[in-house]
Design a protein around this motif. Structure first.
Motif, PDB file in Angstrom:
ATOM      1  N   TYR A 119       0.833  -1.195   0.000  1.00 33.27           N
ATOM      2  CA  TYR A 119       0.000   0.000   0.000  1.00 33.27           C
ATOM      3  C   TYR A 119       0.875   1.256   0.000  1.00 33.27           C
ATOM      4  O   TYR A 119       0.637   2.202  -0.765  1.00 33.27           O
ATOM      5  CB  TYR A 119      -0.912  -0.005   1.223  1.00 33.27           C
ATOM      6  N   CYS A 120       1.910   1.272   0.836  1.00 36.18           N
ATOM      7  CA  CYS A 120       2.795   2.436   0.920  1.00 36.18           C
ATOM      8  C   CYS A 120       3.524   2.679  -0.398  1.00 36.18           C
ATOM      9  O   CYS A 120       3.863   3.825  -0.719  1.00 36.18           O
ATOM     10  CB  CYS A 120       3.819   2.244   2.036  1.00 36.18           C
ATOM     11  N   ARG A 121       3.757   1.608  -1.156  1.00 37.29           N
ATOM     12  CA  ARG A 121       4.418   1.756  -2.460  1.00 37.29           C
ATOM     13  C   ARG A 121       3.648   2.720  -3.354  1.00 37.29           C
ATOM     14  O   ARG A 121       4.224   3.424  -4.190  1.00 37.29           O
ATOM     15  CB  ARG A 121       4.527   0.379  -3.112  1.00 37.29           C
ATOM     16  N   TYR A 122       2.324   2.786  -3.174  1.00 33.05           N
ATOM     17  CA  TYR A 122       1.497   3.698  -3.966  1.00 33.05           C
ATOM     18  C   TYR A 122       1.092   4.961  -3.204  1.00 33.05           C
ATOM     19  O   TYR A 122       0.940   6.023  -3.795  1.00 33.05           O
ATOM     20  CB  TYR A 122       0.241   2.972  -4.452  1.00 33.05           C
ATOM     21  N   SER A 123       0.900   4.848  -1.896  1.00 30.31           N
ATOM     22  CA  SER A 123       0.370   5.981  -1.133  1.00 30.31           C
ATOM     23  C   SER A 123       1.432   6.990  -0.719  1.00 30.31           C
ATOM     24  O   SER A 123       1.122   8.174  -0.519  1.00 30.31           O
ATOM     25  CB  SER A 123      -0.348   5.481   0.132  1.00 30.31           C
ATOM     26  N   ALA A 124       2.675   6.553  -0.558  1.00 23.80           N
ATOM     27  CA  ALA A 124       3.718   7.425  -0.006  1.00 23.80           C
ATOM     28  C   ALA A 124       4.955   7.515  -0.888  1.00 23.80           C
ATOM     29  O   ALA A 124       5.478   8.614  -1.117  1.00 23.80           O
ATOM     30  CB  ALA A 124       4.112   6.927   1.386  1.00 23.80           C
ATOM     31  N   ASN A 125       5.432   6.400  -1.387  1.00 22.84           N
ATOM     32  CA  ASN A 125       6.694   6.387  -2.124  1.00 22.84           C
ATOM     33  C   ASN A 125       6.711   7.304  -3.350  1.00 22.84           C
ATOM     34  O   ASN A 125       7.754   7.896  -3.660  1.00 22.84           O
ATOM     35  CB  ASN A 125       7.059   4.962  -2.538  1.00 22.84           C
ATOM     36  N   PRO A 126       5.577   7.457  -4.072  1.00 28.51           N
ATOM     37  CA  PRO A 126       5.608   8.365  -5.232  1.00 28.51           C
ATOM     38  C   PRO A 126       5.979   9.797  -4.880  1.00 28.51           C
ATOM     39  O   PRO A 126       6.536  10.521  -5.714  1.00 28.51           O
ATOM     40  CB  PRO A 126       4.171   8.284  -5.775  1.00 28.51           C
ATOM     41  N   VAL A 127       5.694  10.228  -3.642  1.00 35.65           N
ATOM     42  CA  VAL A 127       5.986  11.612  -3.260  1.00 35.65           C
ATOM     43  C   VAL A 127       7.496  11.844  -3.221  1.00 35.65           C
ATOM     44  O   VAL A 127       8.008  12.825  -3.768  1.00 35.65           O
ATOM     45  CB  VAL A 127       5.343  11.956  -1.908  1.00 35.65           C
ATOM     46  N   GLY A 128       8.222  10.945  -2.587  1.00 37.52           N
ATOM     47  CA  GLY A 128       9.677  11.065  -2.566  1.00 37.52           C
ATOM     48  C   GLY A 128      10.276  10.955  -3.953  1.00 37.52           C
ATOM     49  O   GLY A 128      11.216  11.688  -4.302  1.00 37.52           O
ATOM     50  N   ARG A 129       9.740  10.054  -4.749  1.00 39.56           N
ATOM     51  CA  ARG A 129      10.233   9.908  -6.114  1.00 39.56           C
ATOM     52  C   ARG A 129      10.007  11.185  -6.921  1.00 39.56           C
ATOM     53  O   ARG A 129      10.884  11.614  -7.691  1.00 39.56           O
ATOM     54  CB  ARG A 129       9.564   8.707  -6.788  1.00 39.56           C
ATOM     55  N   ALA A 139      18.498   7.581 -10.392  1.00 38.80           N
ATOM     56  CA  ALA A 139      17.570   6.509 -10.014  1.00 38.80           C
ATOM     57  C   ALA A 139      18.091   5.683  -8.846  1.00 38.80           C
ATOM     58  O   ALA A 139      17.301   5.045  -8.145  1.00 38.80           O
ATOM     59  CB  ALA A 139      17.300   5.602 -11.215  1.00 38.80           C
ATOM     60  N   ALA A 140      19.394   5.699  -8.610  1.00 35.12           N
ATOM     61  CA  ALA A 140      19.957   4.923  -7.501  1.00 35.12           C
ATOM     62  C   ALA A 140      19.449   5.410  -6.157  1.00 35.12           C
ATOM     63  O   ALA A 140      19.457   4.653  -5.170  1.00 35.12           O
ATOM     64  CB  ALA A 140      21.482   4.996  -7.542  1.00 35.12           C
ATOM     65  N   SER A 141      18.992   6.651  -6.088  1.00 33.04           N
ATOM     66  CA  SER A 141      18.493   7.188  -4.819  1.00 33.04           C
ATOM     67  C   SER A 141      17.065   6.747  -4.523  1.00 33.04           C
ATOM     68  O   SER A 141      16.603   6.866  -3.376  1.00 33.04           O
ATOM     69  CB  SER A 141      18.555   8.718  -4.833  1.00 33.04           C
ATOM     70  N   LEU A 142      16.351   6.241  -5.520  1.00 34.68           N
ATOM     71  CA  LEU A 142      14.919   6.001  -5.342  1.00 34.68           C
ATOM     72  C   LEU A 142      14.594   4.888  -4.343  1.00 34.68           C
ATOM     73  O   LEU A 142      13.663   5.051  -3.541  1.00 34.68           O
ATOM     74  CB  LEU A 142      14.273   5.719  -6.700  1.00 34.68           C
ATOM     75  N   PRO A 143      15.295   3.751  -4.331  1.00 34.95           N
ATOM     76  CA  PRO A 143      14.960   2.737  -3.318  1.00 34.95           C
ATOM     77  C   PRO A 143      15.127   3.231  -1.887  1.00 34.95           C
ATOM     78  O   PRO A 143      14.342   2.868  -0.998  1.00 34.95           O
ATOM     79  CB  PRO A 143      15.933   1.585  -3.633  1.00 34.95           C
ATOM     80  N   LEU A 144      16.132   4.076  -1.636  1.00 36.90           N
ATOM     81  CA  LEU A 144      16.321   4.620  -0.288  1.00 36.90           C
ATOM     82  C   LEU A 144      15.223   5.626   0.040  1.00 36.90           C
ATOM     83  O   LEU A 144      14.756   5.693   1.185  1.00 36.90           O
ATOM     84  CB  LEU A 144      17.697   5.268  -0.182  1.00 36.90           C
TER      85      LEU A 144
END
Length: 274
Positions: A119-129, A139-144
């Protein structure tokens, strides 16, 4: 880097003064859009079907598949679409949020940590990306960044666990974790956490600590100096909020950061940055 909550619910406001004046309008356009679609799914005036229809319409506007009505909320989809087109940031950073909120319209219980992370993969992670790609980061920074944003979202769920259930009939705490500790949903309505519920909180915070340890490497990968400082401050704030949630009871009152926490996170970020 934050979740798509309303401004009053944010621990880590998007678009702070650390972000350059040139990019700030794009950040505000994105944030306004996130807040509007969050409001759509959280209202009690629409059925689940109506919420999804509204979210589908917002997605169509972002993607240019339909013209937006003149309503102020719909115009946020127009503005974020223009921002994404102008900056080259992938449109999925906006449409993935809609995936999460569609889920919120029909799903109110979670069965595992893995389901919560998905759920967080869609609800929160896009904001940091969105923020990192807007700044031209690698792109190397995106997983962190994903680790940090997932941490922030889970922390927000812990802060709001009582009101989420009371107001929205939504519980993000994994139900089998409650059962394992002899806790039940009704425990979230008490004025203080039961021992079993406290153990569930601490188990989630153990996972958050792991995410924060991973996210601590993010600032070293961020080239833009302002964004590097922003990410370092947010990592510090996430750690401080996790520690507060260890010590304090979110059922007894909303656990939140203090001015001292913010000052400490800023000073800590300044000390570790080159």
């Amino acid at each position: 880097m934050s979740s798509g909550k309303g401004a009053g619910d944010e621990n880590f406001p998007v678009g702070s003064l650390l972000i350059s004046r040139r990019l700030r309008p794009h950040v505000h356009a994105y944030y306004d859009f996130a807040r509007v679609i969050d409001d759509i799914v959280d209202t009690d005036r629409l059925s689940a079907e109506a919420k999804i229809a509204r979210l589908d319409a917002m997605e169509d506007v972002v993607l240019g598949r339909r013209q937006a009505p003149l309503r102020r909320d719909a115009q946020t989809a127009v503005r974020v679409g223009r921002t994404l087109a102008a900056t080259g940031v992938p449109v999925t950073t906006a449409t993935d949020l809609i995936v999460a909120f569609r889920r919120d319209a029909v799903k109110s219980r979670y069965e595992s940590w893995e389901e919560l992370v998905a759920y967080c993969r869609y609800s929160a992670n896009p904001v940091g990306r969105f923020l990192l790609l807007l700044h031209g980061e690698d792109a190397a920074s995106l997983p962190l960044s994903d680790a940090l944003c997932t941490s922030l979202q889970v922390l927000n769920h812990l802060q709001d666990c009582a009101s989420d259930l009371r107001v929205l009939d939504r519980c993000y705490l994994p139900l089998p974790w409650l059962a394992r500790e002899g806790a039940v949903l009704e425990d979230l309505g008490a004025c203080r956490a039961s021992p079993g519920l406290r153990r569930v909180f601490d188990a989630l915070l153990d996972r958050v600590d792991e995410l924060n340890a991973e996210a601590a490497r993010l600032p070293s990968l961020v080239r833009d100096r302002r964004m590097r400082l922003e990410s370092a401050v947010i990592v510090g704030l996430a750690r401080r909020l996790a520690a507060r949630l260890r010590r304090e009871d979110p059922l007894a009152g909303r656990v939140k950061l203090t001015r001292g926490d913010v000052a400490g996170a800023v000073l800590g970020a300044l000390r570790v940055l080159p």
